[in-house]
Design an enzyme around this catalytic site. Structure first.
Site, mmCIF file in Angstrom:
data_model
loop_
_atom_site.group_PDB
_atom_site.id
_atom_site.type_symbol
_atom_site.label_atom_id
_atom_site.label_comp_id
_atom_site.label_asym_id
_atom_site.label_seq_id
_atom_site.Cartn_x
_atom_site.Cartn_y
_atom_site.Cartn_z
ATOM 1 N N SER A 243 -4.083 2.154 4.996
ATOM 2 C CA SER A 243 -5.112 1.920 3.950
ATOM 3 C C SER A 243 -6.500 1.762 4.556
ATOM 4 O O SER A 243 -7.340 1.036 4.018
ATOM 5 C CB SER A 243 -4.765 0.676 3.113
ATOM 6 O OG SER A 243 -3.476 0.769 2.563
ATOM 7 N N GLY B 151 2.979 0.993 3.825
ATOM 8 C CA GLY B 151 3.060 -0.447 4.093
ATOM 9 C C GLY B 151 3.491 -0.750 5.516
ATOM 10 O O GLY B 151 2.997 -1.669 6.142
ATOM 11 N N GLY C 207 -4.364 1.601 -0.607
ATOM 12 C CA GLY C 207 -3.285 2.578 -0.775
ATOM 13 C C GLY C 207 -1.884 2.020 -0.668
ATOM 14 O O GLY C 207 -0.972 2.517 -1.315
ATOM 15 N N GLU C 208 -1.667 1.006 0.139
ATOM 16 C CA GLU C 208 -0.312 0.508 0.347
ATOM 17 C C GLU C 208 -0.019 -0.798 -0.386
ATOM 18 O O GLU C 208 1.103 -1.303 -0.344
ATOM 19 C CB GLU C 208 -0.076 0.308 1.852
ATOM 20 C CG GLU C 208 -0.030 1.613 2.604
ATOM 21 C CD GLU C 208 -0.431 1.453 4.050
ATOM 22 O OE1 GLU C 208 -1.622 1.196 4.306
ATOM 23 O OE2 GLU C 208 0.419 1.566 4.922
ATOM 24 N N MET C 209 -1.055 -1.355 -1.027
ATOM 25 C CA MET C 209 -0.949 -2.735 -1.511
ATOM 26 C C MET C 209 0.260 -2.973 -2.402
ATOM 27 O O MET C 209 1.048 -3.894 -2.162
ATOM 28 C CB MET C 209 -2.243 -3.117 -2.242
ATOM 29 C CG MET C 209 -2.257 -4.550 -2.733
ATOM 30 S SD MET C 209 -2.257 -5.788 -1.425
ATOM 31 C CE MET C 209 -0.583 -6.346 -1.340
#
Ligand code: FES
Ligand code: FES
Length: 903
Positions: free
Chosen positions: A681, A519, A847-849
């Site tokens: 991401s 993130g 990927g980071e959501m």
């Protein structure tokens, strides 16, 4: 010494061993059975080393071989092979339980021991059996599902072929197993420490025990005389710049004049064995002159504070953002909330230690090639950093399989040490640092201190947002300014906020350096914004979900950077979560009517995460193979996200080929194009789109030339190799005064619902369920997508409730408070697919959501449960109790109001 006879994977063998020789070493070193892994420092904390001895799961790092005379040992290699896997290995692959795969062999062995005793285990049985096995990638959900699926295979209720997706059903939107999943499940995928280099010598590093000091002298004389020692390397032996320059040239491979945090590398010892190297490293005497230590930005910015770097101020970066007159809008707002929030320094906690191998490869008397094997996620960029740092051009970087990443490998450390040592000593080098050392060597998630004000008009429409935040960058810059910019670019979250006033500061301190972490900036500022949104909604008496819905950005409106968005499919996600929100609130209210001490609450967090940053580019090459297959050349690292699946499934779909005819060349600098980091991401959106471009060009050439094959293309003089690119044209920096300017091209969105239970007597918080509604565009592989969402929620809850990296104290997985399967919780994912205009087949990254809005959802749920607003992460029991005391002057728990129901 003791002679023992034992049966390993069906073969009886004899060994003569020292009394303290452990099974892990016997398997890995003597028998080359490297499927059994090591993550912790042999403290029994990780379970990656689990094998079966006499039918029981044991941790091989704690098991003395001398005690095993006559024992039957099964390691992962004894279970099944990729061509003939065991049903449990099949189940892990088919359930999507294998991401990075570093924990997988240990998990499978623990599962085997369980299933041998109980073929139909409940989730609780599995949690009990796997309580000592850690996983950072999956959130454990798919591991539990895999073990239950394996039980069905073993009971004969199902066969793997009945579960395996049929390629004839299609390639996009289907959960085909990852190309690398089976070799990881069978323990034959080579991670860095598994790479065998006969004759390799072992490196150990001398780290500073002080946070800030001058290096006055280094005495290596004792160390040089110790058994097995080949030599000691100090800064003067590094021939290049001795600086690993990611953006700023401030971080030495080995400190020359000064150390700047506890753990800074000062010298490196090479010896025949790791034990000898470690012993000799302890004998290196370093004389330090202590300097004032500044652990916090306040200390580093205080008047008269010494500069940590002589050529740059401690305040090393700053970026404001201004849209309209936020002060005037706040003054005119019908309601304003104001609060401080802070987030902790945190470790990304990839399970694999920071291993690296380096050696010189010489052919035909040519200049030797320095080969570095590690787990970089940006091999071309990192190789160029290494070339400058060690002063050697002729280099190749190879990415081994990688035991997790989560931002930790945006920058490199161990590679610099190993590469410099290979050149200095002219010997092949293995550098396998301990977990404690790996924590010193790596970057951390930055701690943020934030002050926010948020105002709305009488109808609840957001009017203004002001945020002032300071970021502890630690001792070295790495990509600190990028993290600040990402926070600035995404600080208005999913909302339309007409006026913004933001100020950010990045400050050098004498702590471990900060860089990317899942993130990377937005999780910190989203925690502040989403907490403030809930506080404001509550103050105005508006339901938290309705408040968010009415303030969402709409296509055609700008984010805080001024960039107008084209797509913003968030209302659909809010509507998707609404029935879950209503059900959860009713459940919590019902529970709270019955129980006086434990309180349940429901919280929301929403986020919109940018992908494809300003000026981002990716390049991919494809080649039509003689057998009609396609080879994809791209340095698209896959530390566990499933990038190999994404590239394979898209390429097979576009080329109308079976997946086994798609060959990926992604792991070495010699054969790949540079595609940028596997971070942010961005791989699906950027690299996937570049590959689509390359395939489009290949197909166009085939159509134009009326050629159907490799031979026919060659016969008409057309190339068989095509280069595709993807570039974000919105390039350049933010305006340094206003923070207006280029931003992300695509977004992924999530609405997240947390259901928690707070024990108001002791402050403990348990997450019962997380539900996420996500729109990541067209889904390529649903199980891979879910795996990313589940892993992100697990990591987000760890960040919210327990994890923290404490300088000088956090040294293993217990002191870090690594989330175990016992902490795992129910998770539900709801997927919506709005095709992204510029994404590959309409996809974007993910990927980071769920890492981004998880912490505020949990904090909002705690506040909803018992009124306690925790403003400083992590929300440990003492902080929850302190927050409760603020709202419950009558005492805990009798005086609190929860969900409108008095406790
Ligand atoms: S290496 Fe054995 S439990 Fe960690
Ligand atoms: S798959 Fe478990 S640690 Fe990566």
């Amino acid at each position: 010494m003791k002679k023992v006879s034992l049966n390993v994977n069906g073969v009886r063998r004899q060994f003569i061993v020292q009394p303290d020789y452990v099974l892990l070493d016997l398997l890995r070193k003597d028998l080359c059975l490297t499927g059994t892994k090591q993550s912790c420092d042999r403290k029994g904390q990780c379970g990656a080393c689990t094998v079966i001895v006499n039918g029981k799961a044991v941790r091989s790092c704690l098991t003395k071989v001398a005690d095993l005379d006559g024992a039957e040992v099964i390691s992962i290699e004894g279970l099944g092979k990729p061509q003939n896997p065991h049903p449990i290995q099949e189940a892990f692959v088919l359930a999507g339980a294998v991401q990075c795969g570093f924990c997988t062999p240990g998990m499978i062995m623990a599962a085997k021991a369980l299933l041998d005793e109980n073929e139909n285990p409940t989730a609780d049985d599995i949690k009990k059996a796997l309580r000592r096995n850690l996983c950072r990638c999956t959130g454990y959900k798919k591991i539990i599902e895999a073990i239950q699926l394996a039980g069905r295979f073993l009971r004969g209720e199902l066969t793997p072929n009945q579960v395996r997706p049929d390629p004839n059903q299609g390639l996009i939107g289907v959960s085909h197993p990852r190309p690398s999943a089976m070799i990881k499940a069978c323990g034959v995928a080579e991670f860095t420490a598994d790479v065998r280099v006969p004759g390799a010598t072992e490196l150990a590093v001398v780290h500073s025990p002080y946070a800030h000091a001058l290096v006055k002298s280094i005495d290596t004389s004792e160390a040089q005389k110790m058994p097995g020692v080949i030599g000691v390397m100090t800064a003067k032996d590094v021939k290049g710049t001795n600086r690993l320059k990611y953006i700023v040239s401030d971080r030495p491979i080995l400190c020359d004049t000064k150390v700047r945090f506890i753990g800074d590398p000062v010298a490196a010892v090479l010896a025949e064995t790791r034990e000898q190297a470690v012993a000799a490293a302890e004998a290196v005497k370093v004389e330090y002159e202590l300097l004032p230590v500044m652990m916090t930005p306040e200390e580093a910015l205080a008047e008269g504070a010494p500069q940590i770097h002589p050529d740059r101020p401690n305040l090393c970066y700053s970026q404001p953002q201004v849209r309209g007159d936020a002060e005037a809008a706040l003054a005119q707002s019908a309601a304003v909330v104001e609060s401080d929030f802070s987030t902790q320094t945190n470790h990304q906690a990839a399970l694999e230690p920071e291993a690296c191998v380096a050696y010189l490869e010489q052919e035909n008397g040519d200049l030797p090639t320095l080969v570095v094997i590690g787990r970089s996620i940006n091999i071309h960029y990192h190789m160029s950093m290494l070339q400058d740092a060690v002063g050697y051009e002729n280099m190749r970087y190879e990415e081994a399989y990688s035991g997790g990443q989560f931002g930790i490998k945006i920058d490199i450390t161990s590679e610099g040490l190993a590469a410099a040592a290979a050149l200095h000593f002219q010997r092949p080098i293995r550098y396998i640092p301990s977990l404690k050392e790996s924590m010193w060597l790596t970057s951390k998630r930055h701690a943020f201190d934030m002050k926010v004000r948020l105002g709305a008009d009488a109808q609840g429409k957001l009017m203004a947002y002001a945020i002032d935040f300071t970021v502890n960058n630690g001792a070295y810059h790495s990509n600190g300014n990028v993290i600040v910019n990402r926070a600035i670019q995404m600080l208005s979250g999913s909302y339309y906020i007409p006026t913004i006033k933001a100020m950010s500061r990045l400050v050098y301190t004498n702590t471990t350096w900060g860089a990317a972490a899942r993130g990377a900036g937005p999780p910190q500022v989203t925690y502040a914004l989403e907490s403030a949104v809930d506080m404001l909604a509550e103050k105005m008496g508006i339901d938290a979900l309705e408040f968010r819905l009415m303030n969402l950005l709409k296509p055609g409106q700008p984010r805080s950077t001024g960039r107008v968005v084209e797509q913003w499919p968030l209302p659909e996600l809010i509507e998707a979560i609404r029935p879950h929100y209503d059900r959860a609130r009713n459940d919590a209210a019902e529970f709270n009517r019955k129980d006086g001490v434990r309180k349940r609450g429901v919280g929301l967090g929403i986020g919109s995460f940018g992908i494809g940053g300003p000026g981002d580019t990716a390049t991919v090459a494809v080649e039509l193979d003689p057998d009609g297959g396609l080879t994809v050349f791209a340095a698209a690292a896959d530390p566990g996200e499933g990038n190999d699946s994404m590239l394979t499934q898209i390429a097979a779909h576009l080329m109308d080929l079976p997946m086994e005819k798609i060959r990926l060349v992604t792991r070495d600098t010699e054969r790949t194009t540079a595609t940028g980091p596997a971070a942010g991401s961005r791989i699906t959106y950027m690299v996937g789109r570049a590959m689509v471009d390359a395939i489009d060009k290949l197909k166009a050439a085939m159509v134009e030339g009326n050629a159907a094959s490799h031979e026919q293309l060659r016969a008409i003089g057309r190339p068989i190799r095509y280069i595709g690119t993807k570039k974000n044209e919105d390039a350049g920096p933010l305006d340094p005064q206003t923070g207006q300017g280029p931003s992300f091209e695509s977004q992924v969105h999530a609405v997240q619902l947390a259901e928690v239970e707070v024990n108001t007597a002791n402050g403990e918080v348990r997450v019962n369920k997380m539900t996420t509604a996500v729109d990541a565009g067209r889904v390529i592989n649903p199980k891979n997508l879910e795996g990313q969402l589940e892993g992100g929620m697990d990591m987000g809850v760890g960040f919210a409730l327990r994890e923290k990296y404490v300088e000088g104290q956090t040294k293993d997985w217990v002191s870090f408070k690594f989330p175990t399967i016992g902490h795992s919780f129910e998770m539900e994912t709801i997927i919506r697919e709005t095709p992204r205009i510029k994404g590959p087949l309409g996809a974007t990254g993910v990927g980071e959501m769920t890492m981004v809005p998880t912490a505020p959802a949990v904090m909002n749920a705690i506040a909803n449960a018992c009124g306690a607003r925790v403003r400083h992460l992590p929300a440990t029991p003492d902080k929850v109790l302190a927050a409760l005391a603020e709202v419950s002057p009558l005492g805990i728990p009798g005086g609190i109001i929860s969900n409108g129901v008095k406790g």
